[in-house]
Design a protein around this motif. Structure first.
Motif, PDB file in Angstrom:
ATOM      1  N   ASP A 188      14.243  -8.568   5.781  1.00  0.00           N
ATOM      2  CA  ASP A 188      13.987  -9.332   4.561  1.00  0.00           C
ATOM      3  C   ASP A 188      15.173 -10.189   4.141  1.00  0.00           C
ATOM      4  N   TRP A 208       4.567 -10.500  17.088  1.00  0.00           N
ATOM      5  CA  TRP A 208       4.517  -9.203  16.426  1.00  0.00           C
ATOM      6  C   TRP A 208       5.617  -9.065  15.404  1.00  0.00           C
ATOM      7  N   ASP A 237      13.003  -7.739  15.137  1.00  0.00           N
ATOM      8  CA  ASP A 237      12.956  -7.872  13.683  1.00  0.00           C
ATOM      9  C   ASP A 237      13.550  -9.202  13.223  1.00  0.00           C
ATOM     10  N   SER A 278       2.876   0.800  14.283  1.00  0.00           N
ATOM     11  CA  SER A 278       1.856  -0.141  14.734  1.00  0.00           C
ATOM     12  C   SER A 278       2.210  -1.520  14.189  1.00  0.00           C
ATOM     13  N   PRO A 279       2.619  -2.468  15.043  1.00  0.00           N
ATOM     14  CA  PRO A 279       3.131  -3.743  14.526  1.00  0.00           C
ATOM     15  C   PRO A 279       2.051  -4.585  13.867  1.00  0.00           C
ATOM     16  N   ASP A 280       2.505  -5.424  12.943  1.00  0.00           N
ATOM     17  CA  ASP A 280       1.627  -6.413  12.333  1.00  0.00           C
ATOM     18  C   ASP A 280       1.685  -7.707  13.131  1.00  0.00           C
ATOM     19  N   PRO A 310       7.557  -5.876  13.323  1.00  0.00           N
ATOM     20  CA  PRO A 310       7.648  -4.409  13.301  1.00  0.00           C
ATOM     21  C   PRO A 310       7.260  -3.841  11.942  1.00  0.00           C
ATOM     22  N   THR A 311       6.750  -2.627  11.960  1.00  0.00           N
ATOM     23  CA  THR A 311       6.389  -1.903  10.734  1.00  0.00           C
ATOM     24  C   THR A 311       6.978  -0.503  10.791  1.00  0.00           C
ATOM     25  N   ARG A 312       6.957   0.177   9.650  1.00  0.00           N
ATOM     26  CA  ARG A 312       7.516   1.534   9.597  1.00  0.00           C
ATOM     27  C   ARG A 312       6.616   2.554  10.284  1.00  0.00           C
ATOM     28  N   ASN A 313       5.299   2.259  10.343  1.00  0.00           N
ATOM     29  CA  ASN A 313       4.386   3.253  10.914  1.00  0.00           C
ATOM     30  C   ASN A 313       4.242   3.118  12.426  1.00  0.00           C
ATOM     31  N   ARG A 359       1.582 -12.231   7.260  1.00  0.00           N
ATOM     32  CA  ARG A 359       1.676 -10.943   7.953  1.00  0.00           C
ATOM     33  C   ARG A 359       0.302 -10.294   7.905  1.00  0.00           C
ATOM     34  N   ARG A 407      -2.156  -7.148   9.031  1.00  0.00           N
ATOM     35  CA  ARG A 407      -2.156  -5.768   9.489  1.00  0.00           C
ATOM     36  C   ARG A 407      -3.169  -5.575  10.610  1.00  0.00           C
TER      37      ARG A 407
END
Length: 724
Positions: free
Chosen positions: A453, A376, A431, A383-385, A378-381, A402, A404
């Protein structure tokens, strides 16, 4: 020092390189194995601290053993390492809890526990020699499998005492060591059976519950299997070793799953094991266990959710293909929204793709050939990618993507994360991402640690720098766009005609034409010896498309040999210095079968061959592999006969030009492709007067480790020079 000796001393330039990387699920630390330098074969346990960006040594096998001999060669441990293709000394394997606070590992049959937070390493008292220890997800308890010696065989000088994996045990925080399951004749608990490990790459046989209060364990009954007796004549004083081998067309081990509570409770997992005998994968997350099971011929499978209270199963997905089902590594698994992720093929409406689906919804574009789901991102919303390894249009390269998973507008979204050409793989936690990158430009691999990043550090690579930088010419040839490569001598001058060495594997599940320098080092040595070295990935190999792989169903010999010959001719049109009047072929295992097949069926093209550990009679190989591609011997006797080297070798030689020289090499301790394959082929060749030589490798297994394969190179070179 010449290349063969340097390659032997450095284990092909892998000593000192990081491997077996684990990232804590919160991204706080990275755990890995690495030896002390370019000629040190003993791996130690290391940790990279993400906050400080520094490495520290956690466990040194030399210190832990304190001068004691590292036997590390318990029969079950040896077999597991052979299935894993592991030749490392020292700490060969380890396991951690998800947070990577605790690591456990076997060493010389003993069990050690490392506190990865504070750095303490202690030996844990155990009831017997340790195989595959694992901490529970809370890091409090440890489980392991131990070998048991059959008391009926002790003192019998005719055969070795039968040491079998019999017991699955658990150690509580207070040190109490409890037998969870075991003590049945012919039955093992907590280990993968031969075909699961060798053919389905399931190397474990038990899984902790997320709360650490129970274990899902495999029970393997091999009592129906025929017993084969392996003996190395180089050591006549040693008794033969008995192994249970699942021969094509014969019975398989009976595998069942059971939920074992630590307080003694027992629940059987229910599925139609008669129809679906192969347990291919098991995954147990917070949402409950998921298992994948396949029919014997592997043309149909089920993804099943297991109720841990009752053992009842519910079908979540079906896998079907008229040739064979090929699940994607890292699947199935539950997505955070409780959907089930399954990897499979998209083969309708003009598509020819290897994709990911969530409850039947396509998540990846048909252009992306998915190889493995890593984990997985992590994402900002919230729900992981998904982090996915795959190829997009160029099979010689593997990149990270990556993907979605969130439901919503925007459609399919798979973004490539690695920019540089090459072969990229990864491990992830929180992360933090550890990316292993290999390319044609790098002398050795790079292990970069990323947080978000930003690259925050690298795992040090202490491996030796190879003596030269091969530059293979990568091609796609024929109307089938077969991946191929040519390696020339470093001092080659255009216009100088060269004999051709076709260096092959050619079998399903493995590629040779990859954009990584390590794949071409030995081939550059061959080239510098005076050859144009050619490598071709025929149809049947992965990375292109499902139809490219599965066209070999029931006709491996015809498709694969035709592809190799056609690609050779196509390459000669592009590379006029290739002299197709002087072509040799060499390969190992499946490649050994292909090399011998080439000189027996196409003596007009191939002048001589080197066949290492070849499968010469497919009815003498294991059920899961052979029946996947050829069916069963009973239902497809003509198919087996068509692929049998013994039948081809027994045909009379009609003209001297058909009798091409063949060098056979085989390890006498090989438990995968047993030495009987080569011995029977030699007898058939002798019967028809076909020229051949046999090199038996005393004590060698299918891997031919310890420098054996590298030191064979000089003998092979003499053979090729004599016959080309």
């Amino acid at each position: 020092m010449d290349y063969p000796e340097l390659a032997a001393r450095t284990r092909r330039f892998t000593c000192g390189a990081p491997r077996s990387v684990t990232v804590a699920n919160d991204g706080s630390r990275v755990v890995f194995l690495r030896s002390g330098g370019p000629t040190d074969p003993a791996d130690a346990l290391w940790l990279f601290d993400v906050a400080s960006g520094t490495e520290r040594l956690v466990a040194d096998p030399a210190v832990l053993l304190d001068g004691a001999e590292d036997t590390g060669t318990l029969p079950t441990e040896r077999a597991l390492r052979e299935r894993l293709r592991l030749s490392a000394d020292g700490i060969a394997r380890y396991a951690t809890d998800p947070a990577a606070r605790v690591a456990v590992f076997p060493l010389a049959g003993r069990l050690f526990r490392a506190d990865l937070v504070h750095g303490d390493v202690v030996e844990v008292a155990v009831a017997g020699p340790v195989v595959d220890p694992r901490p529970d997800p809370t890091g409090q308890r440890l489980a392991y499998v131990t070998d048991v010696v059959d008391p009926a065989r002790i003192g019998d000088s005719r055969t070795a005492p039968e040491v079998r994996p019999g017991q699955l045990r658990v150690i509580d925080p207070d040190g109490t060591d409890t037998l969870l399951a075991g003590e049945e004749n012919g039955v093992s608990w907590g280990l993968a059976e031969f075909v699961a490990a060798e053919e389905f790459h399931r190397f474990r046989g038990y899984w902790w519950a997320p709360d650490g209060r129970s274990i899902l364990a495999a029970r393997v009954d091999e009592s129906r299997l025929p017993r084969w007796f392996l003996h190395d004549p180089g050591d006549p004083a040693s008794p033969p070793r008995s192994v249970a081998y699942p021969q094509a067309g014969g019975p398989n081990a009976e595998v069942s799953l059971h939920l074992l509570d630590l307080d003694g409770g027992w629940v059987d997992v229910h599925w139609d094991r008669e129809t679906y005998p192969y347990l291919v994968s098991v995954e147990w997350a917070e949402t409950g266990p998921l298992i994948t099971v396949l029919r014997r011929l592997q043309q149909h499978g089920l993804v099943l959710a297991v109720d841990p209270r009752t053992g009842e199963t519910q079908v979540h997905a079906e896998l079907a293909d008229p040739r064979w089902v090929d699940p994607v590594a890292g699947t199935p698994r539950h997505l955070p929204d409780s959907r089930v992720l399954v990897g499979g093929e998209l083969a309708h409406d003009g598509y020819d793709a290897r994709c990911l689906f969530a409850d039947g919804t396509l998540l990846t574009p048909p252009s992306l050939y998915v190889r493995r789901v890593v984990g997985w991102l992590p994402t900002r919303n919230g729900s992981p990618d998904l982090l996915v390894e795959g190829s997009n249009g160029e099979p010689s390269q593997q990149h990270l993507f990556r993907v979605r998973t969130a439901i919503g507008a925007g459609g399919i979204d798979a973004r490539r994360m690695t920019a540089d050409p090459g072969w990229h793989s990864a491990e992830v936690g929180g992360d933090v991402l550890v990316v292993h990158s290999r390319s044609l430009d790098e002398p050795s691999g790079i292990w970069a640690v990323w947080q978000g990043d930003e690259e925050i550090g690298r795992l040090r690579n202490l491996a030796a720098t190879p003596p030269y930088a091969p530059r293979p010419a990568l091609e796609r040839v024929t109307d089938r766009r077969l991946p191929a490569a040519v390696v020339y001598p470093g001092n080659h001058v255009a216009g100088r005609r060269l004999p051709v060495l076709l260096d092959v594997y050619g079998g399903p599940g493995h590629q040779e034409v990859v954009a990584a320098r390590s794949a071409w080092l030995e081939r550059q040595w061959w080239a510098d010896a005076g050859f144009a070295v050619v490598t071709i990935d025929n149809r049947g190999t992965p990375g292109v498309a499902p139809s490219f792989e599965k066209v070999i169903h029931r006709r491996l010999a015809d498709v694969i040999l035709a592809d190799q010959a056609d690609a050779l001719n196509a390459l000669a049109g592009k590379h006029p210095d290739l002299d197709l009047n002087r072509v040799a072929i060499r390969g190992w295992s499946f490649g050994g079968w292909l090399a011998a097949l080439a000189v027996l069926c196409r003596p007009d093209l191939f002048r001589c061959a080197i066949a290492g550990a070849p499968v010469t009679d497919w009815s003498l190989y294991d059920t899961a592999y052979v029946e996947r591609y050829l069916g069963t011997p009973t239902d497809s006797p003509d198919v087996y006969a068509h692929h049998c080297l013994l039948d081809l070798a027994a045909e009379p030689v009609r003209h001297p030009s058909e009798a091409r020289p063949l060098l056979l090499v085989h390890g006498l301790a090989d438990d995968n492709v047993v030495a009987a394959h080569t011995l029977r082929l030699s007898a058939a060749l002798l019967g028809t007067g076909r020229p051949h030589s046999v090199i038996p490798l005393t004590g060698a297994t299918h891997m031919a480790t310890g420098g054996t394969a590298e030191r064979l190179l000089a003998v092979e070179l003499d053979f090729l020079r004599q016959h080309l």
